[in-house]
Design a protein around this motif. Structure first.
Motif, PDB file in Angstrom:
ATOM      1  N   GLY A 260      -1.316   1.720   8.659  1.00  0.00           N
ATOM      2  CA  GLY A 260      -2.723   1.525   8.349  1.00  0.00           C
ATOM      3  C   GLY A 260      -3.587   2.518   9.101  1.00  0.00           C
ATOM      4  O   GLY A 260      -3.158   3.158  10.070  1.00  0.00           O
TER       5      GLY A 260
ATOM      6  N   ASN B 190      -1.752  -4.022   7.967  1.00  0.00           N
ATOM      7  CA  ASN B 190      -2.921  -3.617   7.192  1.00  0.00           C
ATOM      8  C   ASN B 190      -3.783  -4.856   6.981  1.00  0.00           C
ATOM      9  O   ASN B 190      -3.329  -5.838   6.405  1.00  0.00           O
ATOM     10  CB  ASN B 190      -2.473  -3.023   5.854  1.00  0.00           C
ATOM     11  CG  ASN B 190      -3.626  -2.612   4.985  1.00  0.00           C
ATOM     12  OD1 ASN B 190      -4.581  -3.348   4.796  1.00  0.00           O
ATOM     13  ND2 ASN B 190      -3.513  -1.417   4.438  1.00  0.00           N
TER      14      ASN B 190
ATOM     15  N   LYS C 243       7.423  -2.942  -1.362  1.00  0.00           N
ATOM     16  CA  LYS C 243       6.949  -1.600  -1.018  1.00  0.00           C
ATOM     17  C   LYS C 243       8.110  -0.672  -0.678  1.00  0.00           C
ATOM     18  O   LYS C 243       8.045   0.523  -0.925  1.00  0.00           O
ATOM     19  CB  LYS C 243       5.979  -1.659   0.161  1.00  0.00           C
ATOM     20  CG  LYS C 243       4.644  -2.252  -0.212  1.00  0.00           C
ATOM     21  CD  LYS C 243       3.702  -2.221   0.965  1.00  0.00           C
ATOM     22  CE  LYS C 243       2.365  -2.810   0.573  1.00  0.00           C
ATOM     23  NZ  LYS C 243       1.424  -2.832   1.681  1.00  0.00           N
TER      24      LYS C 243
ATOM     25  N   GLN D 263       6.844  -8.801   0.509  1.00  0.00           N
ATOM     26  CA  GLN D 263       5.937  -7.674   0.295  1.00  0.00           C
ATOM     27  C   GLN D 263       6.535  -6.372   0.806  1.00  0.00           C
ATOM     28  O   GLN D 263       6.427  -5.335   0.152  1.00  0.00           O
ATOM     29  CB  GLN D 263       4.584  -7.931   0.982  1.00  0.00           C
ATOM     30  CG  GLN D 263       3.788  -9.058   0.378  1.00  0.00           C
ATOM     31  CD  GLN D 263       3.571  -8.874  -1.119  1.00  0.00           C
ATOM     32  OE1 GLN D 263       4.252  -9.460  -1.945  1.00  0.00           O
ATOM     33  NE2 GLN D 263       2.643  -8.041  -1.477  1.00  0.00           N
TER      34      GLN D 263
ATOM     35  N   CYS E 296       5.625 -12.034   3.763  1.00  0.00           N
ATOM     36  CA  CYS E 296       5.560 -10.669   4.306  1.00  0.00           C
ATOM     37  C   CYS E 296       6.856  -9.897   4.040  1.00  0.00           C
ATOM     38  O   CYS E 296       6.825  -8.722   3.670  1.00  0.00           O
ATOM     39  CB  CYS E 296       5.257 -10.698   5.799  1.00  0.00           C
ATOM     40  SG  CYS E 296       3.586 -11.249   6.185  1.00  0.00           S
TER      41      CYS E 296
ATOM     42  N   TYR F 176      -0.085  -9.651  10.386  1.00  0.00           N
ATOM     43  CA  TYR F 176      -0.364  -8.303  10.873  1.00  0.00           C
ATOM     44  C   TYR F 176       0.860  -7.695  11.548  1.00  0.00           C
ATOM     45  O   TYR F 176       1.086  -6.492  11.452  1.00  0.00           O
ATOM     46  CB  TYR F 176      -1.564  -8.298  11.827  1.00  0.00           C
ATOM     47  CG  TYR F 176      -2.167  -6.919  11.951  1.00  0.00           C
ATOM     48  CD1 TYR F 176      -3.072  -6.460  11.003  1.00  0.00           C
ATOM     49  CD2 TYR F 176      -1.800  -6.060  12.977  1.00  0.00           C
ATOM     50  CE1 TYR F 176      -3.607  -5.192  11.079  1.00  0.00           C
ATOM     51  CE2 TYR F 176      -2.331  -4.798  13.066  1.00  0.00           C
ATOM     52  CZ  TYR F 176      -3.231  -4.366  12.116  1.00  0.00           C
ATOM     53  OH  TYR F 176      -3.739  -3.099  12.195  1.00  0.00           O
TER      54      TYR F 176
ATOM     55  N   GLU G 112      -4.928 -10.853   2.124  1.00  0.00           N
ATOM     56  CA  GLU G 112      -4.332 -11.266   0.850  1.00  0.00           C
ATOM     57  C   GLU G 112      -3.151 -12.209   1.096  1.00  0.00           C
ATOM     58  O   GLU G 112      -2.973 -13.206   0.391  1.00  0.00           O
ATOM     59  CB  GLU G 112      -3.870 -10.040   0.062  1.00  0.00           C
ATOM     60  CG  GLU G 112      -3.335 -10.367  -1.301  1.00  0.00           C
ATOM     61  CD  GLU G 112      -2.938  -9.122  -2.078  1.00  0.00           C
ATOM     62  OE1 GLU G 112      -1.915  -9.189  -2.781  1.00  0.00           O
ATOM     63  OE2 GLU G 112      -3.640  -8.107  -1.986  1.00  0.00           O
ATOM     64  N   ALA G 113      -2.360 -11.894   2.117  1.00  0.00           N
ATOM     65  CA  ALA G 113      -1.215 -12.732   2.461  1.00  0.00           C
ATOM     66  C   ALA G 113      -1.681 -14.133   2.878  1.00  0.00           C
ATOM     67  O   ALA G 113      -1.078 -15.133   2.478  1.00  0.00           O
ATOM     68  CB  ALA G 113      -0.400 -12.089   3.588  1.00  0.00           C
TER      69      ALA G 113
ATOM     70  N   GLU H 193      -2.537 -16.077  -0.218  1.00  0.00           N
ATOM     71  CA  GLU H 193      -1.341 -16.491  -0.954  1.00  0.00           C
ATOM     72  C   GLU H 193      -0.591 -17.599  -0.211  1.00  0.00           C
ATOM     73  O   GLU H 193      -0.131 -18.574  -0.823  1.00  0.00           O
ATOM     74  CB  GLU H 193      -0.420 -15.293  -1.192  1.00  0.00           C
ATOM     75  CG  GLU H 193       0.844 -15.616  -1.945  1.00  0.00           C
ATOM     76  CD  GLU H 193       0.611 -16.139  -3.357  1.00  0.00           C
ATOM     77  OE1 GLU H 193       1.491 -16.879  -3.856  1.00  0.00           O
ATOM     78  OE2 GLU H 193      -0.431 -15.827  -3.982  1.00  0.00           O
TER      79      GLU H 193
ATOM     80  N   GLU I  52      -6.265  -5.639   5.000  1.00  0.00           N
ATOM     81  CA  GLU I  52      -6.454  -6.102   3.621  1.00  0.00           C
ATOM     82  C   GLU I  52      -5.213  -6.833   3.118  1.00  0.00           C
ATOM     83  O   GLU I  52      -5.320  -7.881   2.480  1.00  0.00           O
ATOM     84  CB  GLU I  52      -6.781  -4.932   2.707  1.00  0.00           C
ATOM     85  CG  GLU I  52      -8.147  -4.331   2.952  1.00  0.00           C
ATOM     86  CD  GLU I  52      -8.386  -3.067   2.147  1.00  0.00           C
ATOM     87  OE1 GLU I  52      -7.584  -2.763   1.238  1.00  0.00           O
ATOM     88  OE2 GLU I  52      -9.375  -2.388   2.436  1.00  0.00           O
ATOM     89  N   ASP I  53      -4.041  -6.281   3.410  1.00  0.00           N
ATOM     90  CA  ASP I  53      -2.797  -6.931   2.999  1.00  0.00           C
ATOM     91  C   ASP I  53      -2.626  -8.279   3.698  1.00  0.00           C
ATOM     92  O   ASP I  53      -2.142  -9.242   3.109  1.00  0.00           O
ATOM     93  CB  ASP I  53      -1.588  -6.040   3.307  1.00  0.00           C
ATOM     94  CG  ASP I  53      -1.532  -4.807   2.423  1.00  0.00           C
ATOM     95  OD1 ASP I  53      -2.223  -4.781   1.379  1.00  0.00           O
ATOM     96  OD2 ASP I  53      -0.801  -3.862   2.779  1.00  0.00           O
TER      97      ASP I  53
ATOM     98  N   LEU J 248       2.776  -6.606   8.241  1.00  0.00           N
ATOM     99  CA  LEU J 248       2.158  -5.777   7.205  1.00  0.00           C
ATOM    100  C   LEU J 248       1.307  -4.625   7.738  1.00  0.00           C
ATOM    101  O   LEU J 248       1.099  -3.645   7.033  1.00  0.00           O
ATOM    102  CB  LEU J 248       1.316  -6.659   6.271  1.00  0.00           C
ATOM    103  CG  LEU J 248       2.086  -7.773   5.571  1.00  0.00           C
ATOM    104  CD1 LEU J 248       1.132  -8.671   4.792  1.00  0.00           C
ATOM    105  CD2 LEU J 248       3.169  -7.209   4.670  1.00  0.00           C
TER     106      LEU J 248
END
Length: 173
Positions: free
Chosen positions: A92, A39, A86, A82, A79, A34, A45-46, A49, A41-42, A37
């Protein structure tokens, strides 16, 4: 059973031990994700993974006492990848819906300033101040001398202060 024994069992192939470790460190993974990212949801997902990558590479852990550091490093690397993909900062909904209190505003400024730092500075500050890691442990995880890590930390803090001062705020970093 202590954490190092659980790590050793996981390294030896015990799936239940591995799941126990992920359960033990899930909050640390979430906070780290957090911090980068911003967010939920991200971040979720992280975590998925990172759990997969850690499971796949658990046998590469050489020192059981550094499992948490190894796991957090996987999260930080993921992170950073990612954010590079982006190539922009996305705020967020939670950040946009802040009520605007001074504490929330300052926290947002710190988070924004952290995102403008280079990967190494962001990583060192995250490990030191979000995970309360000692300089020695950070140095071990980065495979660098403690003096080098202290210098990098000093530069990262100076850079963070400068970024915050550019925004015109009072800085106690």
């Amino acid at each position: 059973m202590n954490d190092e024994k659980i790590v050793q069992l996981a390294i030896e192939g015990d799936d239940t031990a591995f799941l126990n470790l992920i359960q033990l460190y899930k909050v640390d993974l979430y906070k780290t994700g957090y911090a980068f990212l911003k967010n939920e949801e991200d971040v979720l997902e992280a975590i998925q993974e990172v759990t997969y990558r850690a499971f796949k590479n658990i046998r590469s852990v050489r020192e059981a006492s550094y499992f948490k550091t190894w796991l957090i490093r996987i999260m930080i690397n993921y992170c950073n990848d990612q954010l590079k993909k982006k190539n922009r900062v996305v705020l967020g909904d939670e950040v946009l819906n802040f009520q605007g209190s001074a504490d929330n505003y300052f926290a947002m400024e710190i988070q924004e300033a952290m995102l403008t730092l280079d990967d190494r500075s962001r990583e060192i500050l995250t490990l030191k101040y979000f995970h309360d890691m000692k300089i020695k442990d950070i140095a071990d995880s980065m495979k660098r001398p403690e003096g080098t890590v202290k210098t990098w930390l000093n530069k990262a803090l100076k850079s963070l202060r400068e970024k915050l001062e550019e925004k015109g705020g009072k800085v106690n970093v």
